[in-house]
Design a protein around this motif. Structure first.
Motif, PDB file in Angstrom:
ATOM      1  N   UNK A 243       0.774  -1.227   0.000  1.00 27.38           N
ATOM      2  CA  UNK A 243       0.000   0.000   0.000  1.00 27.38           C
ATOM      3  C   UNK A 243       0.800   1.269   0.000  1.00 27.38           C
ATOM      4  N   UNK A 244       2.116   1.198  -0.212  1.00 24.15           N
ATOM      5  CA  UNK A 244       2.912   2.429  -0.272  1.00 24.15           C
ATOM      6  C   UNK A 244       2.431   3.277  -1.440  1.00 24.15           C
ATOM      7  N   UNK A 245       2.131   4.546  -1.175  1.00 28.40           N
ATOM      8  CA  UNK A 245       1.630   5.394  -2.248  1.00 28.40           C
ATOM      9  C   UNK A 245       2.681   5.605  -3.325  1.00 28.40           C
ATOM     10  N   UNK A 246       3.947   5.692  -2.937  1.00 32.60           N
ATOM     11  CA  UNK A 246       5.007   5.870  -3.924  1.00 32.60           C
ATOM     12  C   UNK A 246       6.310   5.329  -3.339  1.00 32.60           C
ATOM     13  N   UNK A 247       7.082   4.705  -4.201  1.00 34.37           N
ATOM     14  CA  UNK A 247       8.346   4.135  -3.748  1.00 34.37           C
ATOM     15  C   UNK A 247       9.346   4.206  -4.899  1.00 34.37           C
ATOM     16  N   UNK A 248      10.615   4.474  -4.562  1.00 34.95           N
ATOM     17  CA  UNK A 248      11.649   4.620  -5.592  1.00 34.95           C
ATOM     18  C   UNK A 248      12.935   3.950  -5.115  1.00 34.95           C
ATOM     19  N   UNK A 249      13.588   3.238  -6.046  1.00 39.95           N
ATOM     20  CA  UNK A 249      14.845   2.567  -5.715  1.00 39.95           C
ATOM     21  C   UNK A 249      15.803   2.715  -6.888  1.00 39.95           C
ATOM     22  N   UNK A 250      17.044   2.361  -6.602  1.00 41.77           N
ATOM     23  CA  UNK A 250      18.069   2.287  -7.641  1.00 41.77           C
ATOM     24  C   UNK A 250      18.695   0.895  -7.545  1.00 41.77           C
TER      25      UNK A 250
END
Length: 370
Positions: A316-323
């Motif tokens: 349910x994370x509204x937004x997530x970013x990774x590299x």
């Protein structure tokens, strides 16, 4: 016994009820189809009375001369051939759906000619004082009238023309002779004429209603076919526009080096764009889209990072970013950035996930991990 699904009383009533409103106005197409039925149905029965005609010549030869026989034969042949001629003209030249008044009038004239033949036969063959032969005439007259009703009731003018011309001469002769037996038979004959006229009216109305219903159903089917054609055309246009949009989307992703992926809760399936495959170093559609296939293309040290990214979005994370780095021996430093967001339904459950991946050199992370 198992319960069987049946027709509801309301639906059954609708099927049984005739739509009388279809007969409120006279339709030229209904008239034309009635005329077509008239010409078609009467063909087979026009020659059947000929043996009856010659039988009358034999039975009543004492009351007939050769002039009577020749004249009646020529008159009946003229009426029959006239009807056949009109039938051939109608079949070969007249369109089926057209005003039927003129063709109906022609058939009425032919019916009057054949009817007067039988009427004159009843006049000339009337046997004064012979009740048995009078009864034979009455039975023959009744049979001809019933036969005419079955074939001519679809066009009432033709039926009444035949009935009147066939009945007036023998009835007049019976009244002039003033024999009680003939008068009694004439009385019962009039009752039969009235009864058959009511039946003919009902048959004609039923025929009209049946034809009107068929024409209305044909119109409804035509409307449905046209609507289906319009829908098919619209669907084809929509599919064409959709394919064009997909092509433009794929081209935009290819030019911008952006790949996309999605997950739908309803189907529990993941979808990858062609450019997503390419960024992972795979040929488009070369393997099913799945987390395991994604992780296989990720550097072993970054696989938990990608797995955590996916799980957070599913949670349910509204937004997530990774590299993360790719498992590429020739380019060990090649890395991608993944950015995703989740959407929830009215119950707060994750309904879908949208994500993109781009080369790490194209941009730097702008959103911290949720």
């Amino acid at each position: 016994m198992d319960d069987q699904p049946g027709i509801s009383p309301a639906l059954l009533q609708r099927l049984l009820d005739d739509d009388e409103s279809l007969l409120d106005q006279r339709d030229a197409n209904v008239e034309a189809l009635l005329i077509e039925r008239l010409y078609h149905n009467s063909f087979a029965t026009r020659y059947l009375p000929i043996p009856m005609l010659f039988g009358a010549f034999v039975m009543y030869k004492e009351y007939l001369t050769w002039w009577h026989i020749a004249g009646l034969t020529l008159l009946y042949a003229a009426g029959t051939f006239y009807l056949d001629y009109q039938r051939d003209r109608y079949t070969n030249s007249a369109p089926l759906i057209t005003g039927g008044g003129d063709w109906g009038l022609r058939f009425t004239v032919g019916s009057a000619i054949t009817g007067i033949t039988w009427g004159l036969l009843g006049w000339f063959c009337y046997p004064p004082g012979d009740f048995a032969l009078q009864a034979v005439l009455g039975v023959a007259w009744a049979g001809l009238l019933i036969s005419a009703m079955s074939t001519r009731a679809v066009h009432l003018p033709a039926y009444y023309a035949f009935m009147i011309t066939m009945s007036v001469p023998p009835y007049t002769r019976a009244l002039l002779e003033r024999e009680p037996s003939a008068i009694y038979m004439s009385f019962f004959g009039i009752i039969l004429m009235i009864s058959l006229s009511f039946v003919a009216q009902m048959n004609n109305r039923r025929e009209r209603l049946a034809i009107a219903l068929r024409l209305r159903n044909a119109k409804l089917i035509g409307d449905l076919d046209r609507a289906r054609a319009v829908a098919e055309s619209s669907r084809a246009e929509i599919e064409h526009a959709y394919r064009a949009m997909l092509g433009e989307f794929a081209a935009a992703q290819r030019l911008s080096s952006h790949g996309s992926w999605n997950w739908q809760a309803a189907s529990e399936q993941i979808g990858w764009s062609d450019e997503f495959y390419r960024l992972l170093g795979l040929a488009p559609q070369s393997c099913p889209a799945a987390l395991a296939a994604w992780l296989e293309r990720v550097h072993p040290e970054d696989r938990e990072t990608v797995r955590g990214h996916y799980q957070r979005l599913r949670a349910g994370a509204e937004r997530d970013q990774i590299r993360f780095r790719l498992n590429d021996r020739d380019h060990p430093d090649r890395a991608l950035i993944a950015l995703g967001e989740s959407e929830s339904d009215g119950n707060g459950q994750v309904a879908r996930i949208h994500g993109i991946v781009i080369p790490a050199e194209d941009r730097t992370p702008m959103v911290s991990r949720a």
